[in-house]
Design an enzyme around this catalytic site. Structure first.
Site, PDB file in Angstrom:
ATOM      1  N   GLU A 333      58.717  68.694  56.240  1.00  0.00           N
ATOM      2  CA  GLU A 333      59.617  69.681  55.651  1.00  0.00           C
ATOM      3  C   GLU A 333      59.309  69.881  54.171  1.00  0.00           C
ATOM      4  OE1 GLU A 333      63.826  69.301  58.143  1.00  0.00           O
ATOM      5  OE2 GLU A 333      63.691  68.505  56.109  1.00  0.00           O
ATOM      6  N   CYS A 334      59.164  71.106  53.741  1.00  0.00           N
ATOM      7  CA  CYS A 334      59.092  71.514  52.341  1.00  0.00           C
ATOM      8  C   CYS A 334      58.068  70.696  51.551  1.00  0.00           C
ATOM      9  CB  CYS A 334      60.486  71.428  51.706  1.00  0.00           C
ATOM     10  SG  CYS A 334      60.652  72.445  50.210  1.00  0.00           S
ATOM     11  N   GLY A 335      58.490  69.654  50.840  1.00  0.00           N
ATOM     12  CA  GLY A 335      57.530  68.830  50.106  1.00  0.00           C
ATOM     13  C   GLY A 335      56.477  68.244  51.024  1.00  0.00           C
TER      14      GLY A 335
END
Length: 459
Positions: A333-335
């Protein structure tokens, strides 16, 4: 009972007030459970640093109203006191017409009193008009009292008290202007407690001392006192027995360090309930993946802040790349998505090598992508069935240089007239997206993740 700390708007000091209350109760040896309204990861880290207990996110849009009520009850059951920090202003949510995803909705759902924090800088008698407006705007809510923040002098305090007296609204706390007690805020992650524990310990000590003398504890303690009598450790709600667990534990490597710290406590506990043995490791420091794992879980965080350190750990990058290319089940997710790209280009334009799994680069910029998203799965994956819908949340200042030819999601903001986008990367064993997801009301999704990890080890 428990208390909801709300602000009349963002930036009025509700996080400072919440942390001060938590710090004082913790200093006195009380068991206190904290909660945060909304999808935020930062404030819960502040809370956990003080209390030593996982802060729970309460978000009826990411989960459901029923789940929020169950989560609050389950997590509070072994605590003596409970405190919920709101989000933005009391009535601010995703709509101007209703209270969805607002602090007001949370207070109403849980039938809890509200402690309203007022920023009194640059006003005196006007404070009464603000307090009266907030108390009368939605009569379903109970404003138990106010905290006067950023009071400038004794004379200023006298004027504020005179103005509020006709309302009969209790003043439960008074904080003077003290910039040194404000929690450090930075969009770049260097304000997180784990980056400077000594600084945070000093701050929490100052907040506890301040709270001991700045609040009316005779009135506050009964409001904060929980009604729970059970004494088992607070957890997220139990998984429905209809969701089958694997017959044996499945080791799941979870990236967790200063660069990757965005995880909902409920998600991690849910994975454990479903048969995962969580093995935490650091992409910053460890040179190899944990042994015998059936999957990788990369949460969000601030990899851009630590991009040079991540790039310097070439052994970890190579291990991750080889594991994913060999088919190890991976959720990012994301990072985590950024870490799996070819490189991260920081705010100064420097490019730092990352895992190189995805044919794109993550470039930092000034524009913030923020908000709830209604996601529709575009195809069958190990997590979703084509056409399944869910709610998630985006919060990032980076963008990718290339888009996937086989995107995961069709994303649309809460407002139906807003434009939709296609987003996310996938393969039979990889799920990578900017979207943050809470599995509380969708345990079957977490179960599919654990099952995919288990199946990898079985083959």
């Amino acid at each position: 009972m428990a208390l909801v700390v709300a602000g009349e708007r963002s930036g009025v000091g509700k996080t400072t007030v919440t942390m001060a209350l938590l710090a004082a109760l913790t200093r006195w040896g009380d068991r206190v459970q904290s909660f945060k309204v909304g999808p935020d990861y930062i404030d819960p880290m502040f809370h956990q640093f003080i209390t030593g207990r996982a802060c729970r996110n309460l978000d009826p849009l990411l989960t459901s109203e029923t789940y929020v009520q169950q989560c609050f009850a389950a997590a509070s059951q072994d605590a003596e006191f409970a405190l919920i920090e709101g989000v933005m202003g009391l009535f601010d949510g995703v709509s101007g017409r209703e209270d969805v995803a607002s602090t007001a909705q949370m207070a109403r759902l849980l039938n809890l009193p509200v402690l309203l924090v007022l920023d009194c800088a640059r006003m005196s008698r006007s404070v009464a008009a603000i307090a009266h407006g907030y108390r009368s705007f939605d009569l379903r809510l109970h404003i138990a009292g106010v905290v006067l923040n950023r009071v400038g002098s004794d004379r200023h305090l006298t004027l504020l008290k005179e103005a509020l007296e006709p309302l009969g609204l209790p003043i439960l706390g008074v904080l003077r202007r003290q910039d040194e007690i404000t929690p450090p805020r930075s969009p770049l992650g260097d304000s997180c407690p784990q980056t400077n524990c000594q600084r945070w310990e000093k701050l929490c000590d100052r907040l506890a001392s301040l709270a001991e003398t700045s609040f009316d504890w005779n009135q506050l303690r009964p409001l904060l006192k929980t009604s729970q009598t059970k004494r088992r450790p607070g957890q997220c709600p139990a998984v429905d027995a209809k969701i089958q667990n694997p017959k044996s534990k499945t080791r799941l490597a979870v990236a967790r360090d200063r660069a990757f710290s965005f995880y909902y406590a409920d998600n991690l506990e849910l994975l454990e309930q479903l048969g995962a043995e969580l093995v935490f490791w650091s992409p910053l420091q460890d040179t190899a993946l944990p042994e015998g794992v059936g999957g990788l879980y990369f949460g969000g965080g601030f990899p851009e802040v630590f991009a040079a350190e991540l790039a310097a750990n070439a052994a970890a990058l190579a291990a991750v790349r080889a594991a994913i290319q060999s088919g190890l089940t991976t959720y990012a997710e994301c990072g985590g998505l950024m870490y799996l790209s070819q490189s991260i280009v920081d705010f100064d334009g420097n490019a730092w090598e990352t895992a190189g799994v995805l044919p794109t680069a993550a470039v930092m910029g000034k524009q913030l992508t923020l908000g709830y998203r209604r996601a529709i799965a575009q195809q069958n994956t190990f997590l979703y069935r084509q056409g399944e819908t869910l709610w998630g949340h985006e919060f990032h200042r980076s963008h990718l240089t290339h888009s996937s030819e086989n995107p995961l999601y069709h994303l649309r903001p809460y407002a139906p007239q807003s434009p939709a986008v296609l987003e996310g990367w996938q393969s039979p064993t990889l799920h990578a997206s900017y979207l943050h997801v809470h599995w509380g009301a969708r345990p079957e999704v977490a179960a599919r993740f654990v099952a995919a990890c288990h199946n990898h080890l079985a083959t």
